[in-house]
Design a protein around this motif. Structure first.
Motif, short mmCIF file in Angstrom:
data_model
loop_
_atom_site.label_atom_id
_atom_site.label_comp_id
_atom_site.label_asym_id
_atom_site.label_seq_id
_atom_site.Cartn_x
_atom_site.Cartn_y
_atom_site.Cartn_z
N LEU A 40 0.83 -1.22 0.00
CA LEU A 40 0.00 0.00 0.00
C LEU A 40 0.86 1.26 0.00
CD1 LEU A 40 -2.78 -1.00 2.53
CD2 LEU A 40 -3.06 -0.59 0.08
N TYR A 41 1.90 1.27 0.82
CA TYR A 41 2.76 2.44 0.91
C TYR A 41 3.40 2.74 -0.44
CZ TYR A 41 6.62 5.49 2.13
OH TYR A 41 7.50 6.55 2.15
N LEU A 42 3.99 1.72 -1.07
CA LEU A 42 4.65 1.94 -2.37
C LEU A 42 3.65 2.39 -3.42
CD1 LEU A 42 7.13 -1.06 -2.38
CD2 LEU A 42 7.69 1.38 -2.15
N TYR A 43 2.47 1.82 -3.41
CA TYR A 43 1.42 2.22 -4.37
C TYR A 43 1.04 3.68 -4.17
CZ TYR A 43 -3.08 2.54 -6.68
OH TYR A 43 -4.13 2.96 -7.47
N LEU A 44 0.70 4.05 -2.94
CA LEU A 44 0.27 5.43 -2.68
C LEU A 44 1.40 6.43 -2.88
CD1 LEU A 44 -1.99 4.86 0.45
CD2 LEU A 44 -2.73 5.33 -1.91
N GLU A 50 5.74 12.75 -5.01
CA GLU A 50 6.57 13.74 -4.32
C GLU A 50 7.68 13.10 -3.48
OE1 GLU A 50 6.30 17.19 -4.37
OE2 GLU A 50 4.84 16.92 -5.99
N ILE A 51 7.61 11.78 -3.31
CA ILE A 51 8.56 11.09 -2.45
C ILE A 51 9.48 10.27 -3.34
CG2 ILE A 51 8.80 9.45 -0.55
CD1 ILE A 51 5.86 10.29 0.20
N SER A 52 10.78 10.44 -3.18
CA SER A 52 11.74 9.73 -4.03
C SER A 52 11.77 8.24 -3.69
CB SER A 52 13.14 10.32 -3.87
OG SER A 52 13.70 9.94 -2.63
N LYS A 53 12.22 7.44 -4.65
CA LYS A 53 12.34 5.99 -4.42
C LYS A 53 13.32 5.71 -3.28
CE LYS A 53 10.95 4.32 -8.96
NZ LYS A 53 9.60 4.00 -8.58
N ALA A 54 14.37 6.52 -3.17
CA ALA A 54 15.33 6.34 -2.08
C ALA A 54 14.66 6.59 -0.73
CB ALA A 54 16.52 7.27 -2.27
N LEU A 60 10.73 2.25 4.41
CA LEU A 60 10.27 0.88 4.55
C LEU A 60 11.28 0.00 5.29
CD1 LEU A 60 8.43 0.19 1.18
CD2 LEU A 60 7.44 0.45 3.47
N LEU A 61 12.57 0.28 5.13
CA LEU A 61 13.56 -0.48 5.89
C LEU A 61 13.39 -0.27 7.39
CD1 LEU A 61 16.83 -0.10 3.76
CD2 LEU A 61 15.56 -2.21 4.22
N GLY A 62 13.13 0.97 7.78
CA GLY A 62 12.89 1.27 9.19
C GLY A 62 11.63 0.60 9.71
N ILE A 63 10.58 0.61 8.91
CA ILE A 63 9.32 -0.03 9.29
C ILE A 63 9.52 -1.54 9.40
CG2 ILE A 63 6.96 -0.54 8.54
CD1 ILE A 63 7.24 2.30 9.58
N LYS A 64 10.27 -2.11 8.46
CA LYS A 64 10.52 -3.56 8.48
C LYS A 64 11.26 -3.96 9.75
CE LYS A 64 11.58 -7.62 5.99
NZ LYS A 64 11.19 -8.49 7.06
N GLU A 65 12.24 -3.16 10.17
CA GLU A 65 12.96 -3.44 11.41
C GLU A 65 12.00 -3.51 12.59
OE1 GLU A 65 16.17 -0.71 12.14
OE2 GLU A 65 17.21 -1.27 10.29
#
Length: 79
Positions: A40-44, A50-54, A60-65
């Motif tokens: 959902l995050y990547l889709y939205l 306005e948000i870069s891929k980096a 998402l890495l922080g959320i995954k942790e």
């Protein structure tokens, strides 16, 4: 003067998605699987533009942790 903040707008949308998709009782942690959150995050974020891929990747890495510490579940408080 109010400024539109794409990150805050996206996070607000993600919070609502968690509250809608969770199997937790109302008022609970509103957990959802990381895979669902990530999709959902990547889709939205990609629609927003306005948000870069980096920035997406780092977020998402922080959320995954955090999710890894909670059996793969994302809690609203993680973001």
């Amino acid at each position: 003067i109010s400024c539109w903040n794409p990150v805050q707008s996206l996070l607000s949308s993600m919070k609502q998605a968690c509250e809608i998709l969770t199997r937790d009782p109302e008022g609970g942690a509103a957990r959802i699987p990381f895979e669902t959150f990530s999709f959902l995050y990547l889709y939205l974020a990609s629609i927003d533009g306005e948000i870069s891929k980096a920035e997406m990747k780092v977020f998402l890495l922080g959320i995954k942790e955090q999710a890894d510490k909670h059996s793969g579940m994302v809690l609203v408080r993680h973001f």
